[in-house]
Design a protein around this motif. Structure first.
Motif, PDB file in Angstrom:
ATOM      1  N   VAL A 173      14.781  96.133  20.451  1.00  0.00           N
ATOM      2  CA  VAL A 173      13.900  96.396  21.590  1.00  0.00           C
ATOM      3  C   VAL A 173      14.303  97.676  22.310  1.00  0.00           C
ATOM      4  CG1 VAL A 173      15.210  95.030  23.281  1.00  0.00           C
ATOM      5  CG2 VAL A 173      12.731  95.313  23.548  1.00  0.00           C
ATOM      6  N   GLY A 174      15.602  97.984  22.298  1.00  0.00           N
ATOM      7  CA  GLY A 174      16.045  99.223  22.935  1.00  0.00           C
ATOM      8  C   GLY A 174      15.440 100.444  22.285  1.00  0.00           C
ATOM      9  N   LEU A 176      12.722 100.400  20.365  1.00  0.00           N
ATOM     10  CA  LEU A 176      11.269 100.331  20.541  1.00  0.00           C
ATOM     11  C   LEU A 176      10.857 100.987  21.857  1.00  0.00           C
ATOM     12  CD1 LEU A 176      10.228  96.724  19.434  1.00  0.00           C
ATOM     13  CD2 LEU A 176       9.684  98.877  18.291  1.00  0.00           C
ATOM     14  N   GLU A 177      11.582 100.677  22.917  1.00  0.00           N
ATOM     15  CA  GLU A 177      11.270 101.270  24.216  1.00  0.00           C
ATOM     16  C   GLU A 177      11.483 102.780  24.192  1.00  0.00           C
ATOM     17  OE1 GLU A 177      13.880  99.023  26.681  1.00  0.00           O
ATOM     18  OE2 GLU A 177      12.444  97.372  26.971  1.00  0.00           O
ATOM     19  N   GLU A 178      12.460 103.224  23.413  1.00  0.00           N
ATOM     20  CA  GLU A 178      12.769 104.658  23.326  1.00  0.00           C
ATOM     21  C   GLU A 178      11.648 105.421  22.630  1.00  0.00           C
ATOM     22  OE1 GLU A 178      15.873 106.872  20.544  1.00  0.00           O
ATOM     23  OE2 GLU A 178      16.884 105.823  22.193  1.00  0.00           O
ATOM     24  N   GLY A 180       8.526 104.195  21.979  1.00  0.00           N
ATOM     25  CA  GLY A 180       7.211 103.822  22.492  1.00  0.00           C
ATOM     26  C   GLY A 180       6.541 102.773  21.624  1.00  0.00           C
ATOM     27  N   PRO A 181       6.148 101.635  22.200  1.00  0.00           N
ATOM     28  CA  PRO A 181       5.546 100.567  21.395  1.00  0.00           C
ATOM     29  C   PRO A 181       4.261 100.964  20.701  1.00  0.00           C
ATOM     30  CG  PRO A 181       5.399 100.093  23.759  1.00  0.00           C
ATOM     31  CD  PRO A 181       6.330 101.244  23.605  1.00  0.00           C
ATOM     32  N   ASP A 199      11.916  89.442  22.779  1.00  0.00           N
ATOM     33  CA  ASP A 199      11.908  90.685  23.568  1.00  0.00           C
ATOM     34  C   ASP A 199      11.037  91.746  22.911  1.00  0.00           C
ATOM     35  OD1 ASP A 199      13.589  89.586  25.464  1.00  0.00           O
ATOM     36  OD2 ASP A 199      15.410  90.399  24.558  1.00  0.00           O
ATOM     37  N   GLU A 200      11.086  91.832  21.588  1.00  0.00           N
ATOM     38  CA  GLU A 200      10.284  92.831  20.873  1.00  0.00           C
ATOM     39  C   GLU A 200       8.796  92.507  20.958  1.00  0.00           C
ATOM     40  OE1 GLU A 200      14.025  93.399  17.820  1.00  0.00           O
ATOM     41  OE2 GLU A 200      12.237  92.319  17.163  1.00  0.00           O
ATOM     42  N   CYS A 203       7.691  93.630  24.335  1.00  0.00           N
ATOM     43  CA  CYS A 203       7.627  95.093  24.398  1.00  0.00           C
ATOM     44  C   CYS A 203       6.403  95.625  23.664  1.00  0.00           C
ATOM     45  CB  CYS A 203       8.905  95.687  23.811  1.00  0.00           C
ATOM     46  SG  CYS A 203       8.934  97.490  23.729  1.00  0.00           S
ATOM     47  N   GLY A 206       3.204  94.445  25.499  1.00  0.00           N
ATOM     48  CA  GLY A 206       3.083  94.754  26.922  1.00  0.00           C
ATOM     49  C   GLY A 206       2.741  93.535  27.751  1.00  0.00           C
ATOM     50  N   SER A 208       4.052  89.435  29.052  1.00  0.00           N
ATOM     51  CA  SER A 208       5.169  88.513  29.208  1.00  0.00           C
ATOM     52  C   SER A 208       4.848  87.103  28.726  1.00  0.00           C
ATOM     53  CB  SER A 208       5.614  88.451  30.678  1.00  0.00           C
ATOM     54  OG  SER A 208       4.541  88.028  31.503  1.00  0.00           O
TER      55      SER A 208
END
Length: 300
Positions: A173-174, A176-178, A180-181, A199-200, A203, A206, A208
Motif C-alpha cells: 500500500v505504501g 501504491l500511494e506513491e 497513485g492508485p 489496505d490495498e 487505497c 478510494g 473505506s
C-alpha cells in the motif's frame, strides 16, 4: 481456468529479496539499544509466492533479477523450494534486501532496498517463456519502477492475447500511494484476477467500506479476492460475493501469509475448484503460514 489433465504451469514475475527478520524484545529505544533476535531468510513477494505454488504441487518458474555475485546462491534456494529459477544477474546492483521488524502480535513493518529488482527488463522476459503456460502471476512490486513496469506490462498484454490468465497482487500500500492508485489500475488492466489486502483495496478504490471497495474493483477485474488478515478473506465477481473466516492460530510472523493464501487459492482455481473452495484453502494456508518465521514454506 485450464481444461488440461496435466498439472498447470505457472510463471511468477517479480522480486527476489533477502529478508532480515528482527524481533525486538520490547519497544525500540530511539538513540540506544534494544535486544532482539535477528535472522536472515530468503524473501521477496514473488519468490515467496512461487515457493508456495511449488509447495502445493504446481510446476512453477520465477523470473527475476538479482546481484551478479548472488545468482548461484539464489538459484540454489529457489531450486530447494521446488521452483525453476529464471534469474538474471545484475552487474550494477546487489540483490534486494528488506528489514522486517516484527511486533509482539506478529504484525510486521518493512524497510526496503529493492536493489537489482529495479533493473528487471524485457530481456528478462522473452516471449518464449509463455509457451505452455496456464498462468502468469505478477507481483505488484514489479510495477512500481518505470523500467520493470514497461517490460512487465508488455509481457502481460501478450500473455492475455494468447489466452493465458494473468493475475496480480498489488504488493504494497505504501508504494501504491506513491505511484497513485489510478495509475496502478491502468497498469494492471490485463489482469483477470486482483489480490489486494484490506489496505490495498481501500487505497485502490478510494473507499473505506468493504462493500464499496468490492463494487468498485469488480468493475475492473473479472475476479477480486481481498485478503483481510485475521478477518479472513472475500472473493467477488460481478455476480457473486463470498466470504471465508480465518482459522484461529497463534501468529508468530505474518510475513508471507498473503503469499501462501494467494498460491493456495490459485492452485485450487487452476484445478477448477469452486470459488468457495478456493477461499477455504486460501485462508487455511494463510493462517498456517503465520505460525512460522519467514515468508516461505518449511520454516518454523
Amino acid at each position: 481456468m485450464t481444461s488440461s489433465a496435466a498439472k498447470p504451469r505457472v510463471l511468477v514475475i517479480g522480486d527476489v529479496m533477502t529478508d532480515v527478520i528482527v524481533r525486538p524484545e520490547g519497544p525500540i529505544v530511539l538513540g540506544s539499544d534494544r535486544r532482539a533476535k535477528i535472522e536472515l531468510h530468503p524473501g521477496g513477494s514473488a519468490s515467496n509466492q512461487a515457493a508456495w505454488f511449488a509447495h502445493f504441487g504446481l510446476p512453477v518458474a520465477l523470473s527475476a533479477r538479482v546481484g551478479q555475485d548472488d545468482v548461484a546462491h539464489q538459484e540454489g534456494q529457489l531450486r530447494a523450494a521446488g521452483v525453476t529459477p529464471l534469474l538474471s544477474g545484475d552487474a550494477t546492483r546487489v540483490t534486494g534486501m528488506l528489514i522486517n521488524i516484527i511486533a509482539p502480535n506478529g504484525e510486521r513493518s518493512f524497510l526496503t532496498d529493492r536493489g537489482a529488482n529495479e533493473n528487471l527488463s524485457a530481456s528478462d522476459l522473452p516471449l518464449s517463456l509463455l509457451a505452455g503456460l496456464d498462468l502468469v502471476h505478477v507481483s505488484g512490486y514489479a510495477l512500481f519502477a518505470p523500467g520493470p513496469r514497461a517490460a512487465v506490462m508488455s509481457f502481460m498484454a501478450v500473455a492475455r492475447s494468447r489466452g493465458i490468465t494473468v493475475t496480480v497482487d498489488p504488493g504494497s500500500v505504501g508504494f501504491l500511494e506513491e505511484v497513485g492508485p489510478d495509475n496502478f489500475l491502468g497498469w494492471t488492466r490485463d489482469a483477470a484476477v486482483l489480490f489486494p489486502n484490506a489496505d490495498e483495496a481501500a487505497c485502490l478504490s478510494g473507499r473505506s467500506d468493504p462493500t464499496a471497495q468490492i463494487h468498485f474493483l469488480v468493475q475492473r477485474y473479472g475476479l477480486v479476492v481481498v485478503k483481510r488478515g485475521a478477518e479472513g478473506a472475500e472473493a467477488a465477481t460481478p455476480a457473486v460475493r463470498l466470504r471465508a473466516a480465518a482459522p484461529a492460530v497463534e501468529a508468530i510472523d505474518t510475513t508471507g501469509a498473503g503469499d501462501a493464501f494467494l498460491a493456495a487459492f490459485l492452485t485450487a482455481r487452476l484445478e477448477n475448484a469452486a470459488i468457495d473452495v478456493c477461499l477455504k484453502r486460501g485462508v487455511e494456508a494463510g493462517a498456517d503460514a503465520t505460525t512460522r518465521l519467514g515468508g516461505r514454506p518449511g520454516k518454523g
